[in-house]
Design a protein around this motif. Structure first.
Motif, PDB file in Angstrom:
ATOM      1  N   LEU A 187       0.829  -1.212   0.000  1.00 55.99           N
ATOM      2  CA  LEU A 187       0.000   0.000   0.000  1.00 55.99           C
ATOM      3  C   LEU A 187       0.861   1.259   0.000  1.00 55.99           C
ATOM      4  O   LEU A 187       0.656   2.176  -0.814  1.00 55.99           O
ATOM      5  N   PHE A 188       1.861   1.308   0.853  1.00 51.02           N
ATOM      6  CA  PHE A 188       2.662   2.523   0.965  1.00 51.02           C
ATOM      7  C   PHE A 188       3.730   2.604  -0.124  1.00 51.02           C
ATOM      8  O   PHE A 188       4.201   3.706  -0.432  1.00 51.02           O
ATOM      9  N   SER A 189       4.120   1.470  -0.688  1.00 52.36           N
ATOM     10  CA  SER A 189       5.027   1.547  -1.839  1.00 52.36           C
ATOM     11  C   SER A 189       4.301   2.141  -3.045  1.00 52.36           C
ATOM     12  O   SER A 189       4.883   2.916  -3.818  1.00 52.36           O
ATOM     13  N   ARG A 190       3.037   1.795  -3.219  1.00 49.95           N
ATOM     14  CA  ARG A 190       2.243   2.428  -4.276  1.00 49.95           C
ATOM     15  C   ARG A 190       2.089   3.930  -4.017  1.00 49.95           C
ATOM     16  O   ARG A 190       2.173   4.746  -4.942  1.00 49.95           O
ATOM     17  N   LEU A 191       1.857   4.276  -2.766  1.00 47.14           N
ATOM     18  CA  LEU A 191       1.709   5.691  -2.418  1.00 47.14           C
ATOM     19  C   LEU A 191       2.989   6.462  -2.713  1.00 47.14           C
ATOM     20  O   LEU A 191       2.944   7.573  -3.270  1.00 47.14           O
ATOM     21  N   THR A 218       9.875   8.818  -1.873  1.00 46.26           N
ATOM     22  CA  THR A 218      10.063   8.461  -0.464  1.00 46.26           C
ATOM     23  C   THR A 218       8.884   8.972   0.345  1.00 46.26           C
ATOM     24  O   THR A 218       8.290  10.005   0.032  1.00 46.26           O
ATOM     25  N   LEU A 219       8.577   8.271   1.397  1.00 46.48           N
ATOM     26  CA  LEU A 219       7.455   8.628   2.249  1.00 46.48           C
ATOM     27  C   LEU A 219       7.838   9.764   3.196  1.00 46.48           C
ATOM     28  O   LEU A 219       8.992   9.870   3.630  1.00 46.48           O
ATOM     29  N   THR A 220       6.870  10.590   3.519  1.00 45.23           N
ATOM     30  CA  THR A 220       7.087  11.667   4.477  1.00 45.23           C
ATOM     31  C   THR A 220       6.987  11.126   5.902  1.00 45.23           C
ATOM     32  O   THR A 220       6.642   9.957   6.123  1.00 45.23           O
ATOM     33  N   GLU A 221       7.284  11.987   6.869  1.00 43.48           N
ATOM     34  CA  GLU A 221       7.218  11.558   8.264  1.00 43.48           C
ATOM     35  C   GLU A 221       5.792  11.178   8.657  1.00 43.48           C
ATOM     36  O   GLU A 221       5.573  10.216   9.394  1.00 43.48           O
ATOM     37  N   SER A 222       4.813  11.946   8.174  1.00 47.06           N
ATOM     38  CA  SER A 222       3.423  11.606   8.484  1.00 47.06           C
ATOM     39  C   SER A 222       3.029  10.278   7.843  1.00 47.06           C
ATOM     40  O   SER A 222       2.261   9.495   8.426  1.00 47.06           O
ATOM     41  N   ASP A 223       3.570  10.002   6.644  1.00 49.70           N
ATOM     42  CA  ASP A 223       3.286   8.712   6.003  1.00 49.70           C
ATOM     43  C   ASP A 223       3.878   7.560   6.806  1.00 49.70           C
ATOM     44  O   ASP A 223       3.240   6.506   6.979  1.00 49.70           O
ATOM     45  N   LEU A 224       5.086   7.749   7.292  1.00 48.14           N
ATOM     46  CA  LEU A 224       5.723   6.694   8.084  1.00 48.14           C
ATOM     47  C   LEU A 224       4.986   6.458   9.399  1.00 48.14           C
ATOM     48  O   LEU A 224       4.842   5.310   9.845  1.00 48.14           O
ATOM     49  N   LEU A 225       4.513   7.542  10.013  1.00 52.49           N
ATOM     50  CA  LEU A 225       3.753   7.387  11.254  1.00 52.49           C
ATOM     51  C   LEU A 225       2.442   6.651  10.998  1.00 52.49           C
ATOM     52  O   LEU A 225       2.038   5.771  11.779  1.00 52.49           O
ATOM     53  N   LEU A 226       1.789   6.995   9.898  1.00 52.54           N
ATOM     54  CA  LEU A 226       0.543   6.310   9.551  1.00 52.54           C
ATOM     55  C   LEU A 226       0.813   4.846   9.203  1.00 52.54           C
ATOM     56  O   LEU A 226       0.017   3.954   9.550  1.00 52.54           O
ATOM     57  N   LYS A 227       1.932   4.586   8.562  1.00 50.00           N
ATOM     58  CA  LYS A 227       2.292   3.207   8.210  1.00 50.00           C
ATOM     59  C   LYS A 227       2.492   2.355   9.460  1.00 50.00           C
ATOM     60  O   LYS A 227       2.099   1.178   9.496  1.00 50.00           O
ATOM     61  N   LEU A 274     -10.451   5.289   8.277  1.00 50.54           N
ATOM     62  CA  LEU A 274     -11.547   5.666   7.381  1.00 50.54           C
ATOM     63  C   LEU A 274     -12.644   6.429   8.117  1.00 50.54           C
ATOM     64  O   LEU A 274     -13.291   7.300   7.538  1.00 50.54           O
ATOM     65  N   ARG A 275     -12.831   6.114   9.379  1.00 44.42           N
ATOM     66  CA  ARG A 275     -13.925   6.734  10.132  1.00 44.42           C
ATOM     67  C   ARG A 275     -13.542   8.103  10.686  1.00 44.42           C
ATOM     68  O   ARG A 275     -14.330   9.050  10.595  1.00 44.42           O
ATOM     69  N   PHE A 276     -12.340   8.218  11.239  1.00 51.56           N
ATOM     70  CA  PHE A 276     -11.957   9.451  11.931  1.00 51.56           C
ATOM     71  C   PHE A 276     -10.845  10.234  11.245  1.00 51.56           C
ATOM     72  O   PHE A 276     -10.524  11.341  11.678  1.00 51.56           O
ATOM     73  N   GLY A 277     -10.214   9.681  10.231  1.00 48.31           N
ATOM     74  CA  GLY A 277      -9.159  10.392   9.538  1.00 48.31           C
ATOM     75  C   GLY A 277      -7.787  10.113  10.117  1.00 48.31           C
ATOM     76  O   GLY A 277      -7.646   9.578  11.225  1.00 48.31           O
ATOM     77  N   PRO A 278      -6.741  10.510   9.384  1.00 55.39           N
ATOM     78  CA  PRO A 278      -5.374  10.204   9.839  1.00 55.39           C
ATOM     79  C   PRO A 278      -4.953  11.004  11.063  1.00 55.39           C
ATOM     80  O   PRO A 278      -4.141  10.527  11.860  1.00 55.39           O
ATOM     81  N   ASP A 279      -5.462  12.208  11.230  1.00 56.15           N
ATOM     82  CA  ASP A 279      -5.045  13.031  12.367  1.00 56.15           C
ATOM     83  C   ASP A 279      -5.434  12.380  13.687  1.00 56.15           C
ATOM     84  O   ASP A 279      -4.632  12.317  14.623  1.00 56.15           O
ATOM     85  N   THR A 280      -6.650  11.904  13.776  1.00 50.90           N
ATOM     86  CA  THR A 280      -7.103  11.261  15.013  1.00 50.90           C
ATOM     87  C   THR A 280      -6.349   9.961  15.267  1.00 50.90           C
ATOM     88  O   THR A 280      -5.983   9.646  16.410  1.00 50.90           O
TER      89      THR A 280
END
Length: 395
Positions: free
Chosen positions: A95-99, A109-118, A131-137
């Protein structure tokens, strides 16, 4: 068939009540339209409210645009499942390699927020929370655990639901404030506030009851982000709400619709206000006249001119002392030919324009003469005393 029978039974039961209420509403609406006054220009106070609403409509419409448009920098980040065309059960690395390959050029390369989400996506339930609350939550909640979705809800509601609606209700109260926007907008204060509160309760209910398991998150479907759709829908609802408020305020302020006759208390208040304004103006003029009169009396030259003027008036009115018999023969100023002709022309024009009944010129002259006699009574005594003193000195 059973549902149809239930609906039919309810319609038969409630149709008389609905018919009476509809007929009453129609009659009241027709009466209101027939008794409304002619449309008037938009008052300045209502125009101020409409200007505020226009700004809020533009802002909320701009904030409702999704991130895919590239216009709104404050839009929530795009759904990575939609971006990468991936399913909910796609492996995290894939998923994140496609991103990184499609949406993080040129370094891929993934950003810091991408790595945290990963790091959060290693738990399957975290994807549904995303999906329900978003990446920030999902990434920033300090006390939330994937096993307890209610903790994410507690973190999500104050910042993403309550705060926007509080700001919106504050603006609603501002545009319906009587000192700022007048009576046309303030009469809707309760209804607008209640409608804004219902919007908040509706969104809170949707967030609380949403279940990702029943909304297209199967193994073969590309899941959509409830958080992103809800954010766009929230600002779109604000836009429609403010546009409706603006239309209602405009119709009310211009008396095109929703006209409400003033109450007896408002009529009395307006009369008292007009009387107070008139009395204040009259008091100011009387005070100014008193100041001028005091200045005239205190100045010897001005007082002499004033006394000479009123002596002349007394002489022309034939109200002088016994020593002024020559002036008495001149008659009243109201009997002079030029004055009579001028007054006659004025009264004829007044009667021709229909502004009043015909005026008795003789009576008007008598009343004016009485007024002048009352004003100049002191001057007569002063003049008589002066003449007596002169006679005694001659003797």
């Amino acid at each position: 068939m059973g549902n149809y029978d239930n609906i039919k039974t309810l319609l038969i039961f409630f149709s008389p009540l609905i018919f009476r209420q509809t007929r009453s509403l129609y009659r009241s609406l027709r009466t209101s339209l027939s008794h409304r006054p002619a449309p008037r220009p938009l008052p300045n106070s209502a125009a101020f409210a409409l200007n505020i609403l226009f700004i809020t409509i533009c802002v909320t419409l701009f904030l409702s645009l999704p991130a895919s448009t590239g216009i709104n920098p404050h839009a929530p980040s795009p759904n990575i499942f939609t971006q990468t065309n991936s399913r909910l059960n796609t492996p995290t690395e894939l998923l994140f390699s496609r991103l990184a390959r499609h949406y993080r050029p040129p370094t891929n390369t993934l950003t810091e927020s991408d790595l945290l989400l990963k790091s959060k996506f290693t738990i399957p339930s975290a994807r549904k929370i995303y999906l329900r609350f978003g990446p920030d939550t999902l990434t920033n909640c300090p006390f939330c655990t994937p096993d307890n979705e209610a903790s994410y809800l507690i973190y999500y509601l104050p910042f993403h639901t309550l705060l926007p609606h509080l700001l919106h209700m504050f603006l609603t109260g501002l545009i319906t404030s009587r000192p700022l926007t007048g009576a046309s907008a303030s009469r809707w204060r309760g209804k607008f506030t209640l409608a804004a509160l219902l919007l908040f309760l509706l969104e809170t209910l949707l967030v609380s009851m949403y279940d990702p398991n029943t909304h297209g998150t199967g193994s073969t479907d590309i899941p959509s982000s409830f958080h992103n759709r809800l954010t766009s829908a929230r600002f779109l609802s604000f836009t429609l709400f403010d546009a409706t408020c603006a239309a209602i305020i405009w119709l009310t302020a211009t008396h095109r619709f929703f006209y409400k006759p003033p109450s007896p208390a408002q009529v009395a208040e307006k009369i008292v206000s007009n009387v107070s304004t008139t009395l204040a103006g009259a008091t100011a003029k009387a005070h100014a006249l008193s100041v001028v009169r005091n200045a005239t009396v205190r100045d010897r030259v001005l007082k002499g001119r004033d006394d000479a003027y009123w002596r002349t008036v007394v002489a022309m009115e034939g109200s002088g002392a016994d020593g002024n018999n020559n002036n008495n023969n001149r008659g009243s100023i109201w009997e002079e030919e030029e004055v009579v002709r001028a007054m006659t022309r004025v009264m004829q024009r007044r009667n021709a324009s229909g502004k009043g009944d015909e005026v008795d010129l003789g009576r008007l002259g008598v009343e004016a003469g009485s007024y002048v006699d009352g004003v100049t009574a002191g001057l007569e005594r002063e003049e008589v005393d002066g003449d007596d003193g002169g006679d005694e000195s001659e003797e």
